[in-house]
Design a protein around this motif. Structure first.
Motif, PDB file in Angstrom:
ATOM      1  N   GLU A   8       0.964  -1.123   0.039  1.00  9.90           N
ATOM      2  CA  GLU A   8      -0.104   0.053   0.072  1.00  9.90           C
ATOM      3  C   GLU A   8       0.892   1.317   0.072  1.00  9.90           C
ATOM      4  O   GLU A   8       1.644   1.224   0.933  1.00  9.90           O
ATOM      5  CB  GLU A   8      -1.107  -0.121   1.161  1.00  9.90           C
ATOM      6  CG  GLU A   8      -1.977   1.251   1.309  1.00  9.90           C
ATOM      7  CD  GLU A   8      -2.599   1.136   2.409  1.00  9.90           C
ATOM      8  OE1 GLU A   8      -4.082   1.563   2.240  1.00  9.90           O
ATOM      9  OE2 GLU A   8      -2.310   0.994   3.397  1.00  9.90           O
ATOM     10  N   THR A  13      -2.989   3.846  -3.151  1.00 14.06           N
ATOM     11  CA  THR A  13      -2.859   2.928  -4.132  1.00 14.06           C
ATOM     12  C   THR A  13      -2.114   1.580  -3.762  1.00 14.06           C
ATOM     13  O   THR A  13      -1.245   1.556  -2.805  1.00 14.06           O
ATOM     14  CB  THR A  13      -2.354   3.569  -5.368  1.00 14.06           C
ATOM     15  OG1 THR A  13      -1.024   3.956  -5.023  1.00 14.06           O
ATOM     16  CG2 THR A  13      -2.986   4.757  -5.788  1.00 14.06           C
ATOM     17  N   LEU A  14      -2.238   0.448  -4.621  1.00 16.12           N
ATOM     18  CA  LEU A  14      -1.836  -0.763  -4.370  1.00 16.12           C
ATOM     19  C   LEU A  14      -0.735  -0.876  -5.322  1.00 16.12           C
ATOM     20  O   LEU A  14      -1.106  -0.660  -6.678  1.00 16.12           O
ATOM     21  CB  LEU A  14      -2.576  -1.911  -4.278  1.00 16.12           C
ATOM     22  CG  LEU A  14      -4.065  -1.758  -3.099  1.00 16.12           C
ATOM     23  CD1 LEU A  14      -4.913  -2.687  -3.412  1.00 16.12           C
ATOM     24  CD2 LEU A  14      -3.283  -1.971  -1.867  1.00 16.12           C
ATOM     25  N   TYR A  15       0.380  -1.751  -5.035  1.00 12.63           N
ATOM     26  CA  TYR A  15       1.329  -2.068  -5.890  1.00 12.63           C
ATOM     27  C   TYR A  15       1.845  -3.397  -5.896  1.00 12.63           C
ATOM     28  O   TYR A  15       1.766  -3.859  -4.624  1.00 12.63           O
ATOM     29  CB  TYR A  15       2.724  -1.257  -5.644  1.00 12.63           C
ATOM     30  CG  TYR A  15       3.997  -1.719  -6.381  1.00 12.63           C
ATOM     31  CD1 TYR A  15       3.906  -1.272  -7.867  1.00 12.63           C
ATOM     32  CD2 TYR A  15       4.682  -2.671  -6.058  1.00 12.63           C
ATOM     33  CE1 TYR A  15       5.185  -1.609  -8.646  1.00 12.63           C
ATOM     34  CE2 TYR A  15       5.725  -2.981  -6.844  1.00 12.63           C
ATOM     35  CZ  TYR A  15       6.045  -2.661  -8.061  1.00 12.63           C
ATOM     36  OH  TYR A  15       7.407  -2.937  -8.872  1.00 12.63           O
ATOM     37  N   LYS A  66      -2.089  -8.677 -10.832  1.00 15.30           N
ATOM     38  CA  LYS A  66      -2.003  -7.326 -11.541  1.00 15.30           C
ATOM     39  C   LYS A  66      -3.315  -7.188 -12.133  1.00 15.30           C
ATOM     40  O   LYS A  66      -3.827  -6.030 -12.422  1.00 15.30           O
ATOM     41  CB  LYS A  66      -0.711  -7.039 -12.389  1.00 15.30           C
ATOM     42  CG  LYS A  66       0.244  -6.953 -11.518  1.00 15.30           C
ATOM     43  CD  LYS A  66       1.708  -6.926 -12.286  1.00 15.30           C
ATOM     44  CE  LYS A  66       2.892  -6.328 -11.572  1.00 15.30           C
ATOM     45  NZ  LYS A  66       3.924  -5.923 -12.276  1.00 15.30           N
ATOM     46  N   SER A  69      -9.179  -6.444  -9.947  1.00 11.62           N
ATOM     47  CA  SER A  69      -9.734  -5.218  -9.855  1.00 11.62           C
ATOM     48  C   SER A  69      -9.248  -4.856  -8.361  1.00 11.62           C
ATOM     49  O   SER A  69      -8.629  -5.624  -7.790  1.00 11.62           O
ATOM     50  CB  SER A  69     -11.082  -4.939  -9.734  1.00 11.62           C
ATOM     51  OG  SER A  69     -11.514  -5.759  -8.711  1.00 11.62           O
ATOM     52  N   ARG A  70      -9.214  -3.476  -7.946  1.00 20.63           N
ATOM     53  CA  ARG A  70      -8.954  -3.200  -6.738  1.00 20.63           C
ATOM     54  C   ARG A  70      -9.758  -3.907  -5.658  1.00 20.63           C
ATOM     55  O   ARG A  70      -9.161  -4.100  -4.621  1.00 20.63           O
ATOM     56  CB  ARG A  70      -9.224  -1.328  -6.461  1.00 20.63           C
ATOM     57  CG  ARG A  70      -8.698  -1.037  -5.280  1.00 20.63           C
ATOM     58  CD  ARG A  70      -8.818   0.421  -4.947  1.00 20.63           C
ATOM     59  NE  ARG A  70      -8.707   0.932  -3.509  1.00 20.63           N
ATOM     60  CZ  ARG A  70      -7.323   1.151  -3.162  1.00 20.63           C
ATOM     61  NH1 ARG A  70      -6.128   0.853  -3.650  1.00 20.63           N
ATOM     62  NH2 ARG A  70      -7.413   1.484  -1.911  1.00 20.63           N
ATOM     63  N   GLN A  71     -10.968  -4.004  -5.976  1.00 19.96           N
ATOM     64  CA  GLN A  71     -11.835  -4.579  -4.755  1.00 19.96           C
ATOM     65  C   GLN A  71     -11.365  -5.961  -4.759  1.00 19.96           C
ATOM     66  O   GLN A  71     -11.304  -6.674  -3.489  1.00 19.96           O
ATOM     67  CB  GLN A  71     -13.492  -4.592  -5.422  1.00 19.96           C
ATOM     68  CG  GLN A  71     -14.239  -5.037  -4.324  1.00 19.96           C
ATOM     69  CD  GLN A  71     -14.143  -4.172  -3.275  1.00 19.96           C
ATOM     70  OE1 GLN A  71     -13.955  -2.817  -3.230  1.00 19.96           O
ATOM     71  NE2 GLN A  71     -14.508  -4.610  -1.944  1.00 19.96           N
ATOM     72  N   LYS A  73      -8.425  -7.120  -5.064  1.00 21.02           N
ATOM     73  CA  LYS A  73      -6.909  -7.255  -4.585  1.00 21.02           C
ATOM     74  C   LYS A  73      -7.398  -6.771  -2.927  1.00 21.02           C
ATOM     75  O   LYS A  73      -6.510  -7.514  -1.972  1.00 21.02           O
ATOM     76  CB  LYS A  73      -6.120  -6.193  -5.057  1.00 21.02           C
ATOM     77  CG  LYS A  73      -5.768  -6.275  -6.367  1.00 21.02           C
ATOM     78  CD  LYS A  73      -4.927  -5.260  -6.802  1.00 21.02           C
ATOM     79  CE  LYS A  73      -4.428  -5.661  -8.193  1.00 21.02           C
ATOM     80  NZ  LYS A  73      -3.742  -4.338  -8.950  1.00 21.02           N
ATOM     81  N   LEU A  74      -8.309  -5.925  -2.506  1.00 18.50           N
ATOM     82  CA  LEU A  74      -8.530  -5.605  -1.125  1.00 18.50           C
ATOM     83  C   LEU A  74      -9.073  -6.864  -0.539  1.00 18.50           C
ATOM     84  O   LEU A  74      -8.678  -7.333   0.597  1.00 18.50           O
ATOM     85  CB  LEU A  74      -9.452  -4.507  -1.149  1.00 18.50           C
ATOM     86  CG  LEU A  74      -8.707  -3.112  -1.504  1.00 18.50           C
ATOM     87  CD1 LEU A  74      -9.984  -2.119  -1.519  1.00 18.50           C
ATOM     88  CD2 LEU A  74      -7.667  -2.896  -0.558  1.00 18.50           C
TER      89      LEU A  74
END
Length: 80
Positions: A8, A13-15, A66, A69-71, A73-74
């Motif tokens: 984070e 953002t997430l990497y 990669k 989606s962000r969701q 990944k969370l």
């Protein structure tokens, strides 16, 4: 060992990345020397990691994450 990890960044953002030395890689990210994306988004925090015995399996997993989606990944972070 081979690691796939999610960080984070300071902007929320997430990497996602791959390494064989997780501690050193996070240190390099926080020094602004590991990836262009994280260079100006320090400090970063490790939020998720997976271990693999083969490089090819780790790289495949990195690519899969990669594409999430962000969701998604969370949700992965919250499970881990």
């Amino acid at each position: 060992m081979h690691f796939v990890y999610m960080l984070e960044c300071s902007d929320g953002t997430l990497y996602t990345g791959y390494t064989t030395d997780l501690d050193n890689r996070i240190k390099k990210h926080n020094e602004g020397k590991a990836a262009k994306y994280t260079k100006f988004r320090t400090p970063v925090k490790l939020k998720y990691q997976e271990k693999f015995t083969s490089k090819s399996d780790a790289i495949k997993r990195e690519i899969t994450i990669k594409k999430m989606s962000r969701q998604e990944k969370l949700m992965l972070i919250n499970k881990g």
